[in-house]
Design an enzyme around this catalytic site. Structure first.
Site, PDB file in Angstrom:
ATOM      1  N   CYS A  38      40.834  16.337-113.312  1.00  0.00           N
ATOM      2  CA  CYS A  38      39.975  17.257-113.932  1.00  0.00           C
ATOM      3  C   CYS A  38      40.419  18.954-112.724  1.00  0.00           C
ATOM      4  CB  CYS A  38      38.978  17.257-114.288  1.00  0.00           C
ATOM      5  SG  CYS A  38      37.689  19.016-114.527  1.00  0.00           S
TER       6      CYS A  38
ATOM      7  N   CYS B   8      29.789  20.938-113.697  1.00  0.00           N
ATOM      8  CA  CYS B   8      30.524  22.068-112.569  1.00  0.00           C
ATOM      9  C   CYS B   8      30.896  23.039-112.201  1.00  0.00           C
ATOM     10  CB  CYS B   8      31.178  22.272-114.429  1.00  0.00           C
ATOM     11  SG  CYS B   8      31.711  21.344-115.543  1.00  0.00           S
TER      12      CYS B   8
ATOM     13  N   CYS C 241      26.545  27.183-116.380  1.00  0.00           N
ATOM     14  CA  CYS C 241      27.335  26.801-115.816  1.00  0.00           C
ATOM     15  C   CYS C 241      27.690  27.347-114.955  1.00  0.00           C
ATOM     16  CB  CYS C 241      28.901  27.344-116.687  1.00  0.00           C
ATOM     17  SG  CYS C 241      30.215  26.748-115.781  1.00  0.00           S
TER      18      CYS C 241
ATOM     19  N   GLU D 291      37.258  22.755-106.550  1.00  0.00           N
ATOM     20  CA  GLU D 291      36.785  21.513-106.728  1.00  0.00           C
ATOM     21  C   GLU D 291      37.710  21.177-107.566  1.00  0.00           C
ATOM     22  OE1 GLU D 291      32.509  21.471-107.835  1.00  0.00           O
ATOM     23  OE2 GLU D 291      32.927  19.880-108.874  1.00  0.00           O
TER      24      GLU D 291
ATOM     25  N   CYS E 264      29.542  31.579-118.944  1.00  0.00           N
ATOM     26  CA  CYS E 264      28.601  31.011-119.651  1.00  0.00           C
ATOM     27  C   CYS E 264      27.032  30.513-119.238  1.00  0.00           C
ATOM     28  CB  CYS E 264      28.881  29.750-120.092  1.00  0.00           C
ATOM     29  SG  CYS E 264      30.631  30.286-120.860  1.00  0.00           S
TER      30      CYS E 264
ATOM     31  N   CYS F 158      34.705  32.240-111.800  1.00  0.00           N
ATOM     32  CA  CYS F 158      34.489  32.428-113.498  1.00  0.00           C
ATOM     33  C   CYS F 158      34.359  33.176-113.590  1.00  0.00           C
ATOM     34  CB  CYS F 158      34.105  31.719-113.729  1.00  0.00           C
ATOM     35  SG  CYS F 158      35.062  31.181-115.721  1.00  0.00           S
TER      36      CYS F 158
HETATM   37  N1  SAH Z   1      36.529  27.442-119.372  1.00  0.00           N
HETATM   38  C1  SAH Z   1      36.524  26.143-119.798  1.00  0.00           C
HETATM   39  C2  SAH Z   1      36.524  25.041-118.815  1.00  0.00           C
HETATM   40  C3  SAH Z   1      35.031  24.820-118.591  1.00  0.00           C
HETATM   41  S1  SAH Z   1      34.508  23.423-118.131  1.00  0.00           S
HETATM   42  C4  SAH Z   1      35.706  26.360-121.311  1.00  0.00           C
HETATM   43  O1  SAH Z   1      34.758  27.421-121.621  1.00  0.00           O
HETATM   44  O2  SAH Z   1      36.243  25.544-122.256  1.00  0.00           O
HETATM   45  C5  SAH Z   1      34.691  22.168-119.356  1.00  0.00           C
HETATM   46  C6  SAH Z   1      33.284  22.145-120.369  1.00  0.00           C
HETATM   47  O3  SAH Z   1      32.001  22.021-119.851  1.00  0.00           O
HETATM   48  C7  SAH Z   1      33.671  23.319-121.249  1.00  0.00           C
HETATM   49  O4  SAH Z   1      33.109  22.907-122.674  1.00  0.00           O
HETATM   50  C8  SAH Z   1      31.637  23.733-120.367  1.00  0.00           C
HETATM   51  O5  SAH Z   1      31.391  25.272-121.561  1.00  0.00           O
HETATM   52  C9  SAH Z   1      31.128  22.553-120.470  1.00  0.00           C
HETATM   53  N2  SAH Z   1      30.712  22.988-119.331  1.00  0.00           N
HETATM   54  C10 SAH Z   1      29.941  24.197-118.171  1.00  0.00           C
HETATM   55  N3  SAH Z   1      28.690  22.825-117.325  1.00  0.00           N
HETATM   56  C11 SAH Z   1      28.004  22.748-118.082  1.00  0.00           C
HETATM   57  C12 SAH Z   1      27.079  22.119-117.428  1.00  0.00           C
HETATM   58  N4  SAH Z   1      26.063  22.024-117.389  1.00  0.00           N
HETATM   59  N5  SAH Z   1      26.803  21.091-118.797  1.00  0.00           N
HETATM   60  C13 SAH Z   1      27.039  20.733-119.806  1.00  0.00           C
HETATM   61  N6  SAH Z   1      28.402  21.408-120.304  1.00  0.00           N
HETATM   62  C14 SAH Z   1      29.212  22.068-119.723  1.00  0.00           C
END
Ligand code: SAH
Length: 354
Positions: free
Chosen positions: A107, A335, A121, A94, A118, A114
């Site tokens: 982006c 995301c 996510c 994506e 987290c 991944c």
């Molecule tokens: N692996 C990287 C990129 C992740 S995506 C990282 O951890 O930074 C970019 C940002 O979006 C990260 O801060 C991630 O924690 C956040 N993110 C992912 N899913 C989310 C969600 N459902 N709501 C809010 N932030 C989210």
């Protein structure tokens, strides 16, 4: 692929070597590099100033990655476009185009899936499938630039995947995308977001890159962070902040801290105060992200008032705070959610056929 060379991932010097091994002159390497990284050719046959014989030789020795768009959603509100691309091995990734006054920002994903886990996510729900190649990350940008017929000026590595978990490929990607013989996107216009893989932050700093480093903090104490991010079991917040100070000393680049606000989990004024104490003295900017709920978990967004209060408390520490503006609200999904729902849907269809 079949022992062939991934030609779009090569630096100019590496490409030049391949071209010389084929018995061709150096200016051919320049032409090919230009086809790949300026004219954004999607096939060898587009390289019309090369002889057919040379194109055939290239096809024998090398492969050219290309993405197939399987779905493109366009926001009626702000022109944001979400792309689902199919890779040559059938995996789906994506990418998102955001249109701002200052230019087009893309982006990109850095991995298929991944493995960081987290909790909020969607990208991590099915684990890591594989790393993306430098060429495949370039393709995300090249495909979008070709699609819109406009220059992409900014890049954020914030799609699916943990960029520092695919370190070497991401570094090669950064070299290629910022190369002045390629698209020449300034490193100052590139942001890399990480969940905080500390040793890799030091490595990145030592490369003296000029990119903006964004750290996904999401909590002001280690215990809360562990509940949201398994990686917090490996690295303490204090260790991350030490690495961040080192990054600033080496690169002079201001850091960004991302903090996704989850109602009842990390959004109280006390937590804002604790965060302010932690970040005090670091040259940084804080980006508050109202959590985007995913259906697999029951996290809730903090309400507007709680977000404002959090912001105000943090600002008392002299920190520049922004609340992330939601782009493409009408086509929105958190995301990796678009990819996940597409995969779930096609998996069901396949099972139904079997
Ligand atoms: N692996 C990287 C990129 C992740 S995506 C990282 O951890 O930074 C970019 C940002 O979006 C990260 O801060 C991630 O924690 C956040 N993110 C992912 N899913 C989310 C969600 N459902 N709501 C809010 N932030 C989210």
């Amino acid at each position: 692929m079949d022992g062939k060379i991934d030609i779009k991932s090569l630096s100019f010097e590496e490409l030049n070597k391949v071209v010389q091994d084929l018995g061709e002159k150096s200016f051919r390497a320049k032409q090919i590099y230009e086809w790949l990284h300026v004219k954004l050719a999607a096939s060898f046959d587009e390289m019309s100033n090369l002889s057919i014989a040379l194109r055939e030789k290239l096809k024998e020795k090398c492969f050219l990655t290309a993405l197939k768009p399987v779905e493109i959603l366009t926001s009626k509100l702000d022109g944001t476009k979400k792309y689902l691309f199919e890779l040559q091995d059938g995996n789906i990734i994506e990418s998102v185009l955001m249109r701002y006054h200052h230019g087009n920002s893309v982006c990109i994903s850095t991995q298929v899936g991944c493995r960081m886990g987290c909790k909020f996510c969607a990208s991590t729900l099915d684990g890591l499938e594989r790393n993306l190649l430098p060429s495949e990350m370039l393709d995300e940008i090249y495909s979008i630039q070709r699609d819109i017929g406009e220059r992409v000026s900014n890049i954020v590595l914030m799609g699916s995947g943990e960029p520092l978990d695919n370190y070497d490929n991401v570094m090669n990607f950064l070299d290629l995308i910022s190369d002045n013989n390629g698209l020449n996107i300034s490193q100052r216009n590139i942001t890399l977001s990480t969940c905080g893989l500390v040793p890799k932050i030091y490595e990145l700093a030592d490369r003296q890159v000029q990119i903006t480093l964004a750290i996904s903090l999401h909590a002001s104490d280690d215990e809360t962070r562990k509940e949201l991010m398994p990686v917090a079991k490996a690295y303490k917040i204090e260790e991350i902040l030490k690495a961040c100070r080192y990054y600033f000393d080496k690169t002079g680049r201001r850091l960004t801290f991302e903090y996704s606000l989850v109602s009842g989990v990390n959004d109280t004024e006390d937590e804002a105060i604790r965060l302010g104490e932690l970040l005090k003295g670091i040259n940084c900017h804080a980006n508050l992200i109202p959590v985007n709920p995913i259906k697999e978990r029951d996290f809730k967004q903090s309400d507007k008032l709680a977000i404002e209060k959090f912001k105000n408390k943090l600002e008392k520490y002299g920190i520049n705070v922004t609340i992330r503006r939601e782009m493409g609200r009408d086509i929105n999904g958190a995301c990796g959610q678009l990819r996940k729902s597409y995969n779930d849907k096609t998996k069901k269809t396949k099972e139904g056929e079997a």
